[in-house]
Design a protein around this motif. Structure first.
Motif, PDB file in Angstrom:
ATOM      1  N   LYS A   1     -18.341 -12.947  11.632  1.00  0.00           N
ATOM      2  CA  LYS A   1     -18.416 -14.378  11.916  1.00  0.00           C
ATOM      3  C   LYS A   1     -19.849 -14.737  12.280  1.00  0.00           C
ATOM      4  N   ASP A   2     -20.383 -15.707  11.582  1.00  0.00           N
ATOM      5  CA  ASP A   2     -21.733 -16.223  11.849  1.00  0.00           C
ATOM      6  C   ASP A   2     -22.782 -15.121  11.884  1.00  0.00           C
ATOM      7  N   GLY A   3     -22.659 -14.134  10.984  1.00  0.00           N
ATOM      8  CA  GLY A   3     -23.651 -13.071  10.910  1.00  0.00           C
ATOM      9  C   GLY A   3     -23.456 -11.937  11.895  1.00  0.00           C
ATOM     10  N   ILE A   4     -22.460 -12.019  12.736  1.00  0.00           N
ATOM     11  CA  ILE A   4     -22.148 -10.926  13.666  1.00  0.00           C
ATOM     12  C   ILE A   4     -20.971 -10.154  13.077  1.00  0.00           C
ATOM     13  N   VAL A   5     -21.179  -8.870  12.837  1.00  0.00           N
ATOM     14  CA  VAL A   5     -20.146  -8.020  12.260  1.00  0.00           C
ATOM     15  C   VAL A   5     -19.742  -6.989  13.307  1.00  0.00           C
ATOM     16  N   THR A   6     -18.432  -6.912  13.541  1.00  0.00           N
ATOM     17  CA  THR A   6     -17.893  -5.958  14.506  1.00  0.00           C
ATOM     18  C   THR A   6     -17.009  -4.969  13.765  1.00  0.00           C
TER      19      THR A   6
ATOM     20  N   VAL B   1     -19.403  -7.379   3.494  1.00  0.00           N
ATOM     21  CA  VAL B   1     -19.327  -8.595   4.300  1.00  0.00           C
ATOM     22  C   VAL B   1     -20.543  -9.469   4.022  1.00  0.00           C
ATOM     23  N   ALA B   2     -20.366 -10.766   4.214  1.00  0.00           N
ATOM     24  CA  ALA B   2     -21.469 -11.715   4.060  1.00  0.00           C
ATOM     25  C   ALA B   2     -22.331 -11.682   5.330  1.00  0.00           C
ATOM     26  N   ALA B   3     -23.629 -11.835   5.152  1.00  0.00           N
ATOM     27  CA  ALA B   3     -24.556 -11.791   6.275  1.00  0.00           C
ATOM     28  C   ALA B   3     -24.498 -13.058   7.112  1.00  0.00           C
TER      29      ALA B   3
END
Length: 190
Positions: free
Chosen positions: A121-126, A187-189
């Protein structure tokens, strides 16, 4: 040698409840027939393969009701060790089946591997991984296939967070390796 053509499948939708989400049993009075039932899932990928990795049967099953039941007749298979593997969105389960004489025996030991959970979400990948205490390797590649991250974790659970919002790359590919399995997710950046 391909046994898929000789493999007879009887399919039915299960209409009963079971406290286990996945169960494999030898079908009583049917020789080398095995049955499996899976509850609370609508999509499952089922594979049967020999000990050497040779694929015998492969099926993607979809069911709107969320209960799946299949019976496989293994009479065409020679004596040996085989594996029935199911894959859902959450985990991979593998049962060992030994075919000997006129019967099939299902091992009580089940190998279950929970798949990684990847949220973006919003460039944060967990990345969250529930693991069986084997090392976990996480690699990240940008959209030019350049490795930008590589780390091995020890322990039962891994939780890793990546901030990709400032990257010039549009997409990243995460490769997560553990329990002799490789899981890949792009995933999208942003």
């Amino acid at each position: 040698m391909k046994f898929a053509a000789a493999l007879v499948m009887f399919a039915s939708v299960a209409t009963y409840a079971n406290e286990n989400d996945f169960n494999v049993t030898v079908k009583e009075g049917a020789g080398k027939a095995i049955s499996f039932t899976m509850n609370d899932t609508k999509d499952v990928h089922v594979s049967l393969y020999a000990q050497d990795g040779t694929g015998i049967f492969d099926e993607a099953i979809k069911n709107k009701e969320g209960k799946i039941s299949r019976t496989y007749d293994l009479n065409a298979l020679p004596a040996g060790t085989y594996f029935l593997e199911t894959e859902t969105t959450a985990k991979v389960a593998r049962y060992q089946i030994t075919v000997e004489g006129a019967k099939a025996v299902v091992s009580e030991d089940v190998t279950e591997i929970y798949k990684p959970v990847v949220l973006s979400k919003d460039g944060i990948v967990t990345v969250s991984i529930e693991n069986n205490a084997t090392p976990v390797k996480i690699k990240v590649y940008d959209d030019s296939n350049e490795e930008v991250y590589n780390e091995t974790f020890e322990g039962a659970t891994v939780a890793k967070r990546f901030d990709m919002s400032r990257s010039i790359a549009k997409n990243f590919t995460l490769v997560m390796i553990y329990n002799d399995r490789q899981f890949v997710e792009t995933v999208a950046a942003r």
